[in-house]
Motif scaffolding. Structure first.
Motif, PDB file in Angstrom:
ATOM      1  N   GLY A 188       0.884  -1.342  -0.040  1.00  0.00           N
ATOM      2  CA  GLY A 188       0.091   0.064  -0.037  1.00  0.00           C
ATOM      3  C   GLY A 188       0.884   1.145   0.062  1.00  0.00           C
ATOM      4  O   GLY A 188       0.534   2.320  -0.565  1.00  0.00           O
TER       5      GLY A 188
ATOM      6  N   HIS B  72       1.813   2.149  -3.279  1.00  0.00           N
ATOM      7  CA  HIS B  72       0.723   2.477  -4.083  1.00  0.00           C
ATOM      8  C   HIS B  72       0.311   1.020  -5.050  1.00  0.00           C
ATOM      9  O   HIS B  72       0.227   0.994  -6.250  1.00  0.00           O
ATOM     10  CB  HIS B  72       0.878   3.569  -5.013  1.00  0.00           C
ATOM     11  N   LEU B  73       0.610  -0.140  -4.565  1.00  0.00           N
ATOM     12  CA  LEU B  73       0.394  -1.305  -5.247  1.00  0.00           C
ATOM     13  C   LEU B  73      -0.843  -2.376  -4.396  1.00  0.00           C
ATOM     14  O   LEU B  73      -0.716  -2.156  -3.033  1.00  0.00           O
ATOM     15  CB  LEU B  73       1.847  -2.069  -4.973  1.00  0.00           C
ATOM     16  N   THR B  74      -1.234  -3.328  -5.159  1.00  0.00           N
ATOM     17  CA  THR B  74      -1.757  -4.392  -4.396  1.00  0.00           C
ATOM     18  C   THR B  74      -1.326  -5.688  -4.734  1.00  0.00           C
ATOM     19  O   THR B  74      -1.156  -5.718  -6.162  1.00  0.00           O
ATOM     20  CB  THR B  74      -3.406  -4.300  -4.866  1.00  0.00           C
TER      21      THR B  74
ATOM     22  N   LEU C  67      -1.162  -2.201  -9.861  1.00  0.00           N
ATOM     23  CA  LEU C  67      -1.110  -0.695  -9.604  1.00  0.00           C
ATOM     24  C   LEU C  67      -2.412  -0.051  -8.935  1.00  0.00           C
ATOM     25  O   LEU C  67      -3.461  -0.322  -9.424  1.00  0.00           O
ATOM     26  CB  LEU C  67      -0.830   0.188 -11.028  1.00  0.00           C
ATOM     27  N   GLY C  68      -2.320   0.472  -7.801  1.00  0.00           N
ATOM     28  CA  GLY C  68      -3.461   0.824  -7.056  1.00  0.00           C
ATOM     29  C   GLY C  68      -3.423   0.154  -5.629  1.00  0.00           C
ATOM     30  O   GLY C  68      -2.969  -0.745  -5.633  1.00  0.00           O
ATOM     31  N   THR C  69      -4.145   0.800  -4.573  1.00  0.00           N
ATOM     32  CA  THR C  69      -4.552   0.159  -3.321  1.00  0.00           C
ATOM     33  C   THR C  69      -5.926  -0.243  -3.082  1.00  0.00           C
ATOM     34  O   THR C  69      -6.718   0.315  -3.681  1.00  0.00           O
ATOM     35  CB  THR C  69      -3.782   0.972  -2.416  1.00  0.00           C
TER      36      THR C  69
ATOM     37  N   SER D  54      -2.385  -5.293   0.701  1.00  0.00           N
ATOM     38  CA  SER D  54      -2.327  -3.846   0.276  1.00  0.00           C
ATOM     39  C   SER D  54      -1.819  -2.886   1.288  1.00  0.00           C
ATOM     40  O   SER D  54      -1.063  -2.807   1.948  1.00  0.00           O
ATOM     41  CB  SER D  54      -3.243  -3.562  -0.807  1.00  0.00           C
ATOM     42  N   ARG D  55      -3.182  -2.355   1.635  1.00  0.00           N
ATOM     43  CA  ARG D  55      -3.199  -1.349   2.778  1.00  0.00           C
ATOM     44  C   ARG D  55      -2.912  -2.384   4.129  1.00  0.00           C
ATOM     45  O   ARG D  55      -3.606  -3.370   4.339  1.00  0.00           O
ATOM     46  CB  ARG D  55      -4.199  -0.491   3.080  1.00  0.00           C
TER      47      ARG D  55
ATOM     48  N   HIS E 172      -3.363  -1.860 -13.881  1.00  0.00           N
ATOM     49  CA  HIS E 172      -3.868  -1.099 -13.028  1.00  0.00           C
ATOM     50  C   HIS E 172      -4.822  -1.979 -12.236  1.00  0.00           C
ATOM     51  O   HIS E 172      -5.656  -3.007 -12.860  1.00  0.00           O
ATOM     52  CB  HIS E 172      -4.875   0.240 -13.521  1.00  0.00           C
TER      53      HIS E 172
ATOM     54  N   LYS F  33     -12.229  10.595  -3.599  1.00  0.00           N
ATOM     55  CA  LYS F  33     -12.740   9.149  -2.877  1.00  0.00           C
ATOM     56  C   LYS F  33     -14.159   9.178  -3.125  1.00  0.00           C
ATOM     57  O   LYS F  33     -14.496   8.002  -3.387  1.00  0.00           O
ATOM     58  CB  LYS F  33     -12.105   9.140  -1.604  1.00  0.00           C
TER      59      LYS F  33
END
Length: 306
Positions: free
Chosen positions: A105, A108-110, A144-146, A161-162, A178, A246
């Motif tokens: 996270g 900025h990855l999962t 790419l992305g969390t 991720s987070r 993504h 968000k």
């Protein structure tokens, strides 16, 4: 891209010097790192932090530096600060470490952690291809992305991720794509029913979602309420910035879940909850309403109506 097949068991950096060198290289690439001990788990908290003595940092929700000099608090200790990584307390820990981990996270990855051959087979059939890293028992698919982390979203599949860490086993192969909705949807196992035409209850003044307003929705109330609650929590988490964006993302995601419903689905009521939550964390009401309306109905329809 066809994910590479395993040929030899993957190995992390072999020596303490290699582990520190790898950690510094990842940190320079803005990937937060931390050491792992035997068993691929973080080192325990130091006496200052044990049992919440440092003020509850073991239960923290976001990463950041600790007042103590050691890598306490698991995933949250991950850092990109080379001075911390080379500090005496961390160097001593690297000497005892058996692996390098990173906080997806924070980069900025999962990571979709596939722990069995059956899980890998499922991913190749169900998920968009992306960068793949071989693991001891399966593969890591990196997007790419969390998103929210979750274990056992299906047999042999974890989401890291987070508020999670992943073992570093190399750069892998293939281009990262993504984070798709098919992965995001794994944390909410859907319950659906056939659309019902009759009114089974009346809506309240506060705008509660129910069959009175969603007579053509194929989802259960439990599914809708759970998804909305998670979305609102993600908006509330934006306490300093980004709540408007968000809110748009949550609204767009919810609208997409209802794209196959006969309708109506009561999306405007769900949207009002998102607007109210965004306003509660400081987003101006007109901005919040425009962002959520765009998310639910799309910018083209909104612009034509403006």
């Amino acid at each position: 891209m066809t994910p590479a097949r395993k040929t030899t068991p993957p190995r992390g950096p072999a020596s303490p010097d290699d582990r520190l060198r790898t950690a510094l290289g990842l940190a320079a690439a803005s990937v937060p790192v931390l050491p792992l001990r035997v068993g691929k788990i973080p080192f325990g908290n130091c006496p200052t932090c044990t049992g919440g003595a440092c003020g509850g940092r073991p239960n923290m929700k976001v990463p950041g530096p600790c007042q103590c000099p050691r890598p306490c608090h698991g995933w949250a200790a991950a850092t990109t600060n080379p001075d911390v990584l080379r500090s005496p307390a961390w160097v001593e820990t690297w000497r005892r470490a058996h692996a390098v981990a990173y906080h997806p996270g924070g980069a900025h990855l999962t990571v979709v952690d596939l722990d069995t051959p059956d899980a890998v087979t499922w991913a190749r059939q169900a998920l968009p291809t992306t960068r793949t890293v071989l693991t001891t028992r399966g593969e890591h698919w990196i997007y790419l992305g969390t998103m929210q982390s979750a274990n056992n979203v299906r047999t042999g599949v974890d989401i890291k991720s987070r508020m999670q860490y992943a073992r570093w086993l190399g750069t892998g192969t293939g281009a990262m794509t993504h984070l798709p909705d098919t992965v995001r949807a794994l944390i909410s196992k859907e319950e659906t029913t056939a659309a019902r035409s009759e009114v089974v209850s009346s809506s309240t003044r506060s705008g509660t979602w129910d069959r009175a307003v969603a007579t053509g929705c194929r989802h259960t109330k439990r599914y809708v309420d759970t998804g909305l609650a998670r979305g609102l929590d993600s908006v509330r988490a934006c306490t300093t910035s980004g709540a408007g964006s968000k809110a748009y993302g949550v609204a767009a995601f919810i609208a997409k879940q209802h794209a196959e419903c006969p309708g109506p689905c009561g999306l405007d009521i769900l949207g009002q909850h998102i607007i109210d939550t965004a306003v509660s964390v400081g987003v101006p009401e007109p901005y919040a309403r425009r962002a959520v309306t765009r998310g639910i109905h799309g910018p083209v329809l909104l612009d034509r109506a403006s």
